[in-house]
Design an enzyme around this catalytic site. Sequence first.
Site, mmCIF file in Angstrom:
data_model
loop_
_atom_site.group_PDB
_atom_site.id
_atom_site.type_symbol
_atom_site.label_atom_id
_atom_site.label_comp_id
_atom_site.label_asym_id
_atom_site.label_seq_id
_atom_site.Cartn_x
_atom_site.Cartn_y
_atom_site.Cartn_z
ATOM 1 N N LYS A 85 21.985 92.341 53.872
ATOM 2 C CA LYS A 85 20.826 92.175 54.768
ATOM 3 C C LYS A 85 21.203 92.647 56.178
ATOM 4 O O LYS A 85 22.293 92.350 56.665
ATOM 5 C CB LYS A 85 20.391 90.704 54.811
ATOM 6 N N HIS A 111 25.679 82.705 49.018
ATOM 7 C CA HIS A 111 24.984 83.228 50.197
ATOM 8 C C HIS A 111 25.294 82.435 51.481
ATOM 9 O O HIS A 111 25.648 83.005 52.506
ATOM 10 C CB HIS A 111 23.472 83.232 49.978
ATOM 11 N N LYS A 153 14.067 75.061 47.668
ATOM 12 C CA LYS A 153 12.874 75.746 47.155
ATOM 13 C C LYS A 153 11.643 74.896 47.482
ATOM 14 O O LYS A 153 11.758 73.685 47.660
ATOM 15 C CB LYS A 153 12.986 75.893 45.648
ATOM 16 N N GLU A 164 13.041 78.422 51.287
ATOM 17 C CA GLU A 164 12.164 79.268 50.477
ATOM 18 C C GLU A 164 10.883 78.513 50.162
ATOM 19 O O GLU A 164 10.893 77.282 50.065
ATOM 20 C CB GLU A 164 12.851 79.639 49.163
ATOM 21 N N HIS A 208 23.913 89.734 47.620
ATOM 22 C CA HIS A 208 22.956 90.597 48.322
ATOM 23 C C HIS A 208 22.720 90.153 49.759
ATOM 24 O O HIS A 208 22.243 90.927 50.576
ATOM 25 C CB HIS A 208 21.642 90.747 47.535
ATOM 26 N N ARG A 222 19.064 97.464 25.830
ATOM 27 C CA ARG A 222 18.855 97.341 24.379
ATOM 28 C C ARG A 222 17.532 97.961 23.934
ATOM 29 O O ARG A 222 17.408 98.462 22.841
ATOM 30 C CB ARG A 222 18.873 95.870 23.988
HETATM 31 C C1 BG6 Z 1 19.125 84.647 44.713
HETATM 32 C C2 BG6 Z 1 18.911 83.292 44.116
HETATM 33 O O1 BG6 Z 1 20.489 84.979 44.706
HETATM 34 O O2 BG6 Z 1 18.652 84.639 46.053
HETATM 35 C C3 BG6 Z 1 17.445 82.914 44.162
HETATM 36 O O3 BG6 Z 1 19.357 83.302 42.758
HETATM 37 C C4 BG6 Z 1 16.924 83.023 45.569
HETATM 38 O O4 BG6 Z 1 17.244 81.589 43.656
HETATM 39 C C5 BG6 Z 1 17.263 84.372 46.168
HETATM 40 O O5 BG6 Z 1 15.518 82.841 45.525
HETATM 41 C C6 BG6 Z 1 16.905 84.431 47.649
HETATM 42 O O6 BG6 Z 1 17.069 85.739 48.120
HETATM 43 P P1 BG6 Z 1 16.205 86.294 49.332
HETATM 44 O O7 BG6 Z 1 16.765 87.657 49.580
HETATM 45 O O8 BG6 Z 1 14.777 86.280 48.915
HETATM 46 O O9 BG6 Z 1 16.455 85.346 50.472
#
Ligand code: BG6
Length: 484
Positions: free
Chosen positions: A182, A240, A331, A216, A178, A51
């Site tokens: 990895k 994940h 987290k 994390e 994602h 945008r």
């Molecule tokens: C994301 C989540 O998909 O993956 C995040 O929304 C998370 O909350 C992140 O922190 C973790 O990804 P990575 O690659 O840092 O382990």
Amino acid sequence: MVSRVIPVEVFDLVIFGATGDLARRKILPGLYRRYLAGQVPGESRIIGAARTELDSAGFRDLVAQAIAEFMPSAPRGDDLAAFLALLDYVSIDAAKGEDGWRTLAGLMRDGVVRAFYFSVAPSLFGELAEKLHTHGIANAESRIVVEKPFGRDLATARALNATLASHFEESQIYRIDHYLGKETVQNLMAVRFANILFEPLWNSQFIDHVQITVAETVGVEGRGSYYDKSGAMRDMVQNHLMQLLCLIAMEPPFHFDPNAVRDEKLKVIRALQPVPADDIVRGQYHATKTAPGYLQDSENPESRTESYIALKVHVANWRWKGTPFYLRTGKKLRARASEIAIVFKEPPHSIFDDAEGWRENVLVIRLQPNEGMNLSVMIKEPGPGGMRLMQVPLDMSFADALGEEAADIPDAYERLIMDVIRGNQTLFMRGDELEAAWAWTDPIIQGWEARGDRPRGYDQGSSGPEDALMLMHRDGRRWREIRE
Ligand code: BG6
């Protein structure tokens, strides 16, 4: 070892949401890395669309800044200038106005791969798919890349799948998780299916249990409003951790082929049993004297959303009957550490008297940081004085094994984008797989909502709530320590 970089076909990649956080942090720097590696043909184009009112020069400046910020040691000079020359920009408001769409349509070239990356709020996915269609921008070979969150339950995921399906074939839809990009996650498949060593033992006869940990140290700073509607179950487990579980539990696919792999993953998801309330522990991090807690970070003092979850999961099939999978993610934990630990059973009979010295064999696949594998085995304690046993690690860090090449391992996003251009869907989620994952997740979330459960508090920098320890202790097992 020489890494093989095979250039992809010439492409036009349109990134919707090109000025947003994900594009600046991951997508655009990732494309620059692939460019530097020689994988992006020089006639390709990357078209930012958002945008924000910008011209192409303004977009190039923005990308140059993103590269400076997120790839501080990357080369500048001629390489960067040549990469920036591939960039273009169109200002588009997905919801209103037709001008931008017409401009974009005019930019499309025939005879090159067309890919569209939806790095925008999920509420816009349907709109984008439709507009690409009505303006004749997408053709039968085009691909769309869809970011998570893909729905927030089965009903919304189904609706989204149906909307996308009304404009695109399943073979054109690339749903990103994602974690599948990895390096070590893919290595799981190589370890299992390219070695004879593990697969004969890969079942409940020999494996006591499996632990999957994604810990994390970050909190939800800045993403509180999204996260509070999600929580660890939707944000991490449904996608994940579920994918990791699938790769560990699935049967060997007949070939490393997109549908063969995804068929096997789907069977695992469908075999997941419902999880009783006693097998779930949810947590929320407390505030400290100096740092806000989850309730402050989410700006919701009444929040019952979990920033931590641990659960015991059963895969109801012949291979896994009786072997629990313990999953945990959270987290603000002690360390950033993601690993899968396969804990084997005791030998059927011990010929040694040193029962106390015995420890189980554990195969640990470390996803991040320090990617690698570690197999703990029993040996004789060195020296005279009888047969005492000790556990030692067979340790392999990918950084040591691959040397300099390890530094060039592509980040998850850049690998996945190259797969999109190549037209390889193996590492992307299929619609039915995603719906099956929600079908398992929904009753778990509905269960705690119906009971009005509150998450337990836990200290920042800890391993999570005390009750999560009990989840394993009561089964006579213990979590591995969370450490980098
Ligand atoms: C994301 C989540 O998909 O993956 C995040 O929304 C998370 O909350 C992140 O922190 C973790 O990804 P990575 O690659 O840092 O382990």
